[in-house]
Enzyme design. Sequence first.
Site, mmCIF file in Angstrom:
data_model
loop_
_atom_site.group_PDB
_atom_site.id
_atom_site.type_symbol
_atom_site.label_atom_id
_atom_site.label_comp_id
_atom_site.label_asym_id
_atom_site.label_seq_id
_atom_site.Cartn_x
_atom_site.Cartn_y
_atom_site.Cartn_z
ATOM 1 N N HIS A 55 0.863 -1.195 0.000
ATOM 2 C CA HIS A 55 0.000 0.000 0.000
ATOM 3 C C HIS A 55 0.892 1.236 0.000
ATOM 4 O O HIS A 55 1.980 1.229 0.583
ATOM 5 C CB HIS A 55 -0.879 0.005 1.264
ATOM 6 N N ASP A 100 -7.992 -5.129 -0.397
ATOM 7 C CA ASP A 100 -8.437 -5.953 -1.537
ATOM 8 C C ASP A 100 -8.114 -7.426 -1.391
ATOM 9 O O ASP A 100 -8.578 -8.244 -2.187
ATOM 10 C CB ASP A 100 -7.783 -5.420 -2.819
HETATM 11 C C1 SDX Z 1 -6.059 0.402 -2.953
HETATM 12 O O1 SDX Z 1 -4.249 4.777 -1.706
HETATM 13 C C2 SDX Z 1 -5.260 4.184 -1.204
HETATM 14 O O2 SDX Z 1 -5.755 4.592 -0.172
HETATM 15 C C3 SDX Z 1 -5.809 3.042 -2.040
HETATM 16 C C4 SDX Z 1 -6.859 2.180 -1.377
HETATM 17 C C5 SDX Z 1 -8.143 2.942 -1.135
HETATM 18 O O3 SDX Z 1 -8.880 2.553 -0.224
HETATM 19 O O4 SDX Z 1 -8.453 3.846 -1.960
HETATM 20 O O5 SDX Z 1 -6.386 1.691 -0.134
HETATM 21 C C6 SDX Z 1 -7.235 1.005 -2.259
HETATM 22 O O6 SDX Z 1 -5.764 0.811 -4.047
HETATM 23 C C7 SDX Z 1 -5.253 -0.647 -2.240
HETATM 24 C C8 SDX Z 1 -3.995 -1.111 -3.070
HETATM 25 C C9 SDX Z 1 -4.493 -2.158 -4.064
HETATM 26 N N1 SDX Z 1 -3.409 -2.561 -4.992
HETATM 27 C C10 SDX Z 1 -2.833 -3.766 -4.917
HETATM 28 O O7 SDX Z 1 -3.079 -4.596 -4.045
HETATM 29 C C11 SDX Z 1 -1.867 -4.043 -6.064
HETATM 30 C C12 SDX Z 1 -0.605 -4.750 -5.523
HETATM 31 N N2 SDX Z 1 0.143 -3.766 -4.727
HETATM 32 C C13 SDX Z 1 1.102 -2.977 -5.416
HETATM 33 O O8 SDX Z 1 1.112 -2.849 -6.756
HETATM 34 C C14 SDX Z 1 1.748 -1.895 -4.581
HETATM 35 O O9 SDX Z 1 1.974 -2.397 -3.338
HETATM 36 C C15 SDX Z 1 1.004 -0.576 -4.474
HETATM 37 C C16 SDX Z 1 0.737 0.002 -5.816
HETATM 38 C C17 SDX Z 1 -0.287 -0.761 -3.754
HETATM 39 C C18 SDX Z 1 1.873 0.360 -3.655
HETATM 40 O O10 SDX Z 1 3.036 0.489 -4.339
HETATM 41 P P1 SDX Z 1 4.227 1.413 -3.754
HETATM 42 O O11 SDX Z 1 4.043 1.768 -2.331
HETATM 43 O O12 SDX Z 1 4.395 2.528 -4.729
HETATM 44 O O13 SDX Z 1 5.394 0.426 -3.769
HETATM 45 P P2 SDX Z 1 6.373 0.312 -4.982
HETATM 46 O O14 SDX Z 1 5.587 0.001 -6.202
HETATM 47 O O15 SDX Z 1 7.283 1.489 -4.977
HETATM 48 O O16 SDX Z 1 7.191 -1.002 -4.538
HETATM 49 C C19 SDX Z 1 8.175 -0.933 -3.495
HETATM 50 C C20 SDX Z 1 8.840 -2.304 -3.503
HETATM 51 C C21 SDX Z 1 9.262 -2.749 -4.914
HETATM 52 O O17 SDX Z 1 10.309 -3.664 -4.772
HETATM 53 P P3 SDX Z 1 11.854 -3.116 -4.941
HETATM 54 O O18 SDX Z 1 11.894 -2.348 -6.254
HETATM 55 O O19 SDX Z 1 12.102 -2.250 -3.727
HETATM 56 O O20 SDX Z 1 12.698 -4.378 -4.970
HETATM 57 O O21 SDX Z 1 7.880 -3.281 -3.066
HETATM 58 C C22 SDX Z 1 7.627 -4.202 -4.113
HETATM 59 C C23 SDX Z 1 8.058 -3.510 -5.385
HETATM 60 O O22 SDX Z 1 8.383 -4.463 -6.382
HETATM 61 N N3 SDX Z 1 6.192 -4.463 -4.090
HETATM 62 C C24 SDX Z 1 5.661 -5.667 -4.240
HETATM 63 C C25 SDX Z 1 4.274 -5.480 -4.089
HETATM 64 N N4 SDX Z 1 4.014 -4.175 -3.867
HETATM 65 C C26 SDX Z 1 5.208 -3.548 -3.866
HETATM 66 N N5 SDX Z 1 6.220 -6.879 -4.500
HETATM 67 C C27 SDX Z 1 5.367 -7.927 -4.599
HETATM 68 N N6 SDX Z 1 4.016 -7.830 -4.460
HETATM 69 C C28 SDX Z 1 3.439 -6.629 -4.200
HETATM 70 N N7 SDX Z 1 2.125 -6.531 -4.078
#
Ligand code: SDX
Length: 432
Positions: A309, A366
């Site tokens: 998140h 989710d």
């Molecule tokens: C919602 O903002 C809100 O309030 C949203 C929400 C609401 O109520 O409106 O809460 C609803 O949108 C919840 C989020 C739903 N999305 C997902 O579940 C999709 C999967 N999650 C990700 O794509 C990700 O975690 C985000 C988009 C939610 C957050 O991404 P960030 O904080 O920008 O993290 P990042 O993309 O910069 O990643 C940081 C690191 C990376 O690894 P490194 O490059 O450091 O090696 O964490 C890893 C990413 O690859 N990573 C994950 C991951 N999420 C981040 N690795 C594996 N699985 C994941 N889900």
Amino acid sequence: MSKQAILKLDEKEFEFPVIEGVEDEKAVDFRTLRSRTGYISYDEGYGNTGSCQSEITFVDGEQGILRYRGVPIEQLAESSDFLETSYMILYGNLPTREKLDQFRARIHDNAAVSPLMSEALKGMPKDSPPMGVLGCLLSAMSCYNPDLATNDRACDLENFDESAAAAIAQTATAAALSYRISIGLAGNQPDPSLSFADNFLHLMFSEEGKPYEPVAEVSRALDLMLLLHADHEQNCSTSTVRMVASGGANLFASVGAGSNALWGPAHGGANMAVIKMLEEIRESGDDGSRFIEQAKSGKSGKRLMGFGHRVYKSFDPRAKIIGKACDDLLNKMGIDDPCLDIARNLEKAALADDYFIARNLYPNVDFYSGIVLRALGIPVDMFTVMFAIGRMPGWVANWREIAMNPKGKINRPRQIYQGPAQRDYVPVEDRT
Ligand code: SDX
């Protein structure tokens, strides 16, 4: 004297006031940065930037706290319901019994959609993505309700009670109507004798001579899901609503834009992506451990959907509540969903895995919601639509905060240009 931040730039010092929130959040007020220094701040993705001061929702990502108008989400989940919570999100306080009854009646009175909407839906391809249809219908509500969508702020605010009720009620009606038309069925008419959740299920599933029979645990589970999605401060879709509202656009145009922002798999599309991920794992015979390795490798392009998140760097409190509701619902309904077992395995493995721990990746709202929605009989491709139905009160309340701010300016971020430096036009015959 309020706290000041000092910025040293080009041998000069500039003082900027500090803004402190009710929960001790702090911000440097950079509203004069460019005019005084010629510099802008840069924060791609706005993760460190406050776009507004809001009184609606407080989220503490480190502590896993979520409160609507100061009331903890755990208490609302335990004691309130979607419409009562929606009222508080819209108007600021929990309603008296009289106000609540009036609000429920206004929702029922505004639940029917224009007959023209059915005609518009019949023109949509049968396999249209439900979120594509919903975005169209929400914006089109400014056509079906012109007196509630004048783009005259004072007028639109004067009609807010009606437009807010129409947005909340008709999103559900339009979603169910769109679903039924897509499977070749006529729409059902809203039933004012039913609760919001039961009315939606009636709109979705009642048949000629065989009306939908409310089931207490199903009603409660759906109502809880909607309540838990009702607002979440300045997430991608809510910020989009505020962006569009800041230009003076009416409520329906603004929430239509918010709905389109919600569609993406990184945001509201994640609940559908979680179920597709769990099904893929189940069909591959994996218990989740192989998938976890793929999600960690980064190379596979796979992510553990429903995990991580932008704000929560600990458990999303909504995930805890939905996870428990999921167990209760499936037990009460006698449903044995192998995807729930896989989800539990994934959660257990990820929470003990350094990759996820080091990146503060925890289950978010989710992760379990898709399993609950499927148990309620909601088609998978409508899961994000359910998120939009739940989030509508938050979007509407944020539209109202913008509309009620007489000093509000149109939102207009700046940029750093990295394109070609000045160059001359070249006639087409001289180009290579
Ligand atoms: C919602 O903002 C809100 O309030 C949203 C929400 C609401 O109520 O409106 O809460 C609803 O949108 C919840 C989020 C739903 N999305 C997902 O579940 C999709 C999967 N999650 C990700 O794509 C990700 O975690 C985000 C988009 C939610 C957050 O991404 P960030 O904080 O920008 O993290 P990042 O993309 O910069 O990643 C940081 C690191 C990376 O690894 P490194 O490059 O450091 O090696 O964490 C890893 C990413 O690859 N990573 C994950 C991951 N999420 C981040 N690795 C594996 N699985 C994941 N889900």
